[in-house]
Design a protein around this motif. Structure first.
Motif, mmCIF file in Angstrom:
data_model
loop_
_atom_site.group_PDB
_atom_site.id
_atom_site.type_symbol
_atom_site.label_atom_id
_atom_site.label_comp_id
_atom_site.label_asym_id
_atom_site.label_seq_id
_atom_site.Cartn_x
_atom_site.Cartn_y
_atom_site.Cartn_z
ATOM 1 N N ALA A 7 0.862 -1.259 0.114
ATOM 2 C CA ALA A 7 0.073 0.000 0.065
ATOM 3 C C ALA A 7 0.861 1.118 0.079
ATOM 4 O O ALA A 7 2.041 1.304 0.883
ATOM 5 C CB ALA A 7 -0.968 0.069 1.245
ATOM 6 N N SER A 37 3.677 -6.008 1.506
ATOM 7 C CA SER A 37 2.806 -7.090 1.479
ATOM 8 C C SER A 37 3.560 -8.477 1.647
ATOM 9 O O SER A 37 2.844 -9.596 1.811
ATOM 10 C CB SER A 37 1.387 -7.232 0.626
ATOM 11 O OG SER A 37 1.864 -7.119 -0.669
ATOM 12 N N GLU A 55 -2.803 0.556 -4.205
ATOM 13 C CA GLU A 55 -2.167 -0.828 -4.185
ATOM 14 C C GLU A 55 -1.215 -0.635 -5.199
ATOM 15 O O GLU A 55 -1.229 -0.497 -6.461
ATOM 16 C CB GLU A 55 -3.386 -1.653 -4.493
ATOM 17 C CG GLU A 55 -3.610 -2.782 -3.509
ATOM 18 C CD GLU A 55 -2.886 -2.857 -1.970
ATOM 19 O OE1 GLU A 55 -2.054 -3.723 -1.988
ATOM 20 O OE2 GLU A 55 -3.138 -1.981 -1.237
#
Length: 168
Positions: A21, A47, A149
């Motif tokens: 993010a 992530s 994203e």
């Protein structure tokens, strides 16, 4: 006075070095980064634990702690990728370089791997910070892209538009 800028070139598009993010640099809990002392840039809440080249160029900076990578482009500007806050104290634990200094890389090439869970547990923050460390304001225009994203090696984050060099 109008300034003349070159057309946008693909080699001047910086893509995300990490999956995750987007975080504005101003929200990073470290004054060295959030005040722009290491240049303009952005952060990513990762992530996973892979870092890819955000731009093509030559590896000019590595460290024994394996948490930073510096890339210099053919146009002469430098990108610094800094993984985590408080990670230098880990002395390389949890990190693995996939490159060597002076190696030429292409946008999207894997640069380093890190153990995200280990970094979350042992460091202050796992944020991946990307800064343009030698941007000259009157020679370059930064065109920020909209992306929440990010996909490592793919999602455009910022375009650098170089000012025309006029021969007079």
């Amino acid at each position: 006075m109008f300034k003349n800028y070159n057309r946008q070139e693909e080699e001047n598009t910086i893509v995300s070095p990490s999956n995750g993010a987007f975080i504005p640099l101003s929200e990073v809990p470290d004054p060295v980064f959030n005040q722009g002392l290491l240049g303009k840039g952005f952060a990513i809440m990762p992530s996973d634990g892979i870092i890819k080249a955000p731009i093509s160029g030559k590896i000019v900076t590595t460290s024994e702690s394996k948490h930073i990578v510096g890339i210099e482009t053919k146009n002469g500007y430098s990108i610094l990728i800094h993984v985590g806050l408080g990670t230098a104290a880990l002395l390389g634990q949890g990190f693995k370089y996939l490159i060597t200094e002076n190696q030429t890389v292409t946008k999207g090439d894997p640069l380093l791997e890190f153990d995200l869970n280990f970094i979350k547990e042992k460091a202050f923050s796992p944020l991946v910070l990307t800064t343009l460390i030698n941007i000259v304001e009157d020679q370059m225009l930064l065109n920020w892209q909209n992306a929440d994203e990010l996909i490592a090696g793919e999602t455009p984050v910022v375009n650098i538009i170089l000012r025309h060099k006029l021969n007079m």
